[in-house]
Design a protein around this motif. Structure first.
Motif, mmCIF file in Angstrom:
data_model
loop_
_atom_site.group_PDB
_atom_site.id
_atom_site.type_symbol
_atom_site.label_atom_id
_atom_site.label_comp_id
_atom_site.label_asym_id
_atom_site.label_seq_id
_atom_site.Cartn_x
_atom_site.Cartn_y
_atom_site.Cartn_z
ATOM 1 N N SER A 120 -1.498 1.644 -19.417
ATOM 2 C CA SER A 120 -1.499 0.455 -18.565
ATOM 3 C C SER A 120 -2.670 0.482 -17.593
ATOM 4 C CB SER A 120 -0.189 0.404 -17.776
ATOM 5 O OG SER A 120 -0.260 -0.587 -16.779
ATOM 6 N N PRO A 121 -3.298 -0.670 -17.361
ATOM 7 C CA PRO A 121 -4.372 -0.710 -16.355
ATOM 8 C C PRO A 121 -3.850 -0.439 -14.941
ATOM 9 C CG PRO A 121 -4.043 -2.892 -17.341
ATOM 10 C CD PRO A 121 -3.119 -1.949 -18.043
ATOM 11 N N ALA A 122 -2.539 -0.581 -14.724
ATOM 12 C CA ALA A 122 -1.944 -0.344 -13.406
ATOM 13 C C ALA A 122 -1.512 1.108 -13.227
ATOM 14 C CB ALA A 122 -0.749 -1.266 -13.210
ATOM 15 N N TYR A 123 -1.790 1.960 -14.211
ATOM 16 C CA TYR A 123 -1.359 3.365 -14.139
ATOM 17 C C TYR A 123 -2.032 4.063 -12.965
ATOM 18 C CZ TYR A 123 -0.279 8.133 -15.624
ATOM 19 O OH TYR A 123 0.182 9.425 -15.688
ATOM 20 N N ALA A 124 -1.221 4.618 -12.103
ATOM 21 C CA ALA A 124 -1.725 5.362 -10.944
ATOM 22 C C ALA A 124 -0.590 6.220 -10.401
ATOM 23 C CB ALA A 124 -2.228 4.418 -9.864
ATOM 24 N N VAL A 125 -0.964 7.199 -9.630
ATOM 25 C CA VAL A 125 0.020 8.019 -8.929
ATOM 26 C C VAL A 125 -0.305 7.899 -7.452
ATOM 27 C CG1 VAL A 125 0.983 10.314 -8.614
ATOM 28 C CG2 VAL A 125 0.162 9.616 -10.860
ATOM 29 N N THR A 126 0.653 7.412 -6.689
ATOM 30 C CA THR A 126 0.489 7.250 -5.250
ATOM 31 C C THR A 126 1.614 7.998 -4.557
ATOM 32 O OG1 THR A 126 1.869 5.277 -5.061
ATOM 33 C CG2 THR A 126 -0.454 4.918 -5.643
ATOM 34 N N PRO A 127 1.562 8.122 -3.259
ATOM 35 C CA PRO A 127 2.662 8.789 -2.553
ATOM 36 C C PRO A 127 4.024 8.107 -2.739
ATOM 37 C CG PRO A 127 0.743 8.708 -1.157
ATOM 38 C CD PRO A 127 0.432 7.865 -2.367
ATOM 39 N N LEU A 128 4.044 6.843 -3.162
ATOM 40 C CA LEU A 128 5.315 6.129 -3.350
ATOM 41 C C LEU A 128 5.933 6.383 -4.725
ATOM 42 C CD1 LEU A 128 4.387 2.741 -1.684
ATOM 43 C CD2 LEU A 128 5.613 4.682 -0.689
ATOM 44 N N ASP A 129 5.177 6.988 -5.636
ATOM 45 C CA ASP A 129 5.695 7.276 -6.970
ATOM 46 C C ASP A 129 6.442 8.600 -6.923
ATOM 47 O OD1 ASP A 129 4.487 4.972 -8.130
ATOM 48 O OD2 ASP A 129 2.567 6.014 -8.020
ATOM 49 N N ASP A 130 7.702 8.553 -7.357
ATOM 50 C CA ASP A 130 8.532 9.736 -7.177
ATOM 51 C C ASP A 130 9.210 10.238 -8.437
ATOM 52 O OD1 ASP A 130 10.150 7.528 -7.363
ATOM 53 O OD2 ASP A 130 11.341 7.966 -5.589
#
Length: 149
Positions: A120-130
């Motif tokens: 996915s183009p929206a694939y990311a890991v941020t502090p909100l991903d748990d």
């Protein structure tokens, strides 16, 4: 003071260089590549890890420099595995190893229970991903649905 500076040098090597090499390895073997945004968030995470480990390392003044730095790095990393807003960043590399590829990234933020795939183009890991999953089936069985973005 010299022993402490040596330990700070070892700590910097353990906390900055080793994760950076791991991130480069992920970039080399991952198809598609993780987005640049992850590198930024991960850089902030690693800097916080280093800064929190400094006082821990100071408390271990009786131990030689390299073991002191290693103990401080491991103790703080283990703590970050359970700290909100840091645990996702700390657990992401472990899930790459567990899955053998980039994991699906899930979030429970705002009760969304959504996940994104590495394609996915929206694939990311941020502090909100748990949450992290190895397959769509695993994510679905946990009550998550694929993000529409």
């Amino acid at each position: 003071m010299t022993r402490y500076l040596q330990a700070v040098g070892w700590l910097a090597l353990l906390v900055f260089l080793l994760p950076a090499l791991g991130y480069v390895l992920v970039l080399l073997v991952s198809r598609p590549r993780p987005p640049v945004a992850f590198g930024s968030w991960y850089g902030v995470f690693v800097l916080a890890w280093f800064l929190v480990a400094l006082p821990v390392m100071a408390l271990l003044w009786v131990i030689p420099a390299l073991p002191r730095a290693a103990v401080a790095a491991v103790v703080v990393y283990l703590g970050l595995l359970v700290v909100p807003l840091a645990s996702g960043m700390a657990r992401y590399p472990l899930h790459i190893i567990r899955c053998g590829h980039l994991p699906l990234v899930g979030t429970t933020f705002a009760a969304g229970y959504t996940y994104t795939t590495s394609a996915s183009p929206a694939y990311a890991v941020t502090p909100l991903d748990d949450r992290f999953f190895c397959s769509r089936e695993e994510a679905s069985s946990a009550g998550f649905r694929e993000s529409r973005t």
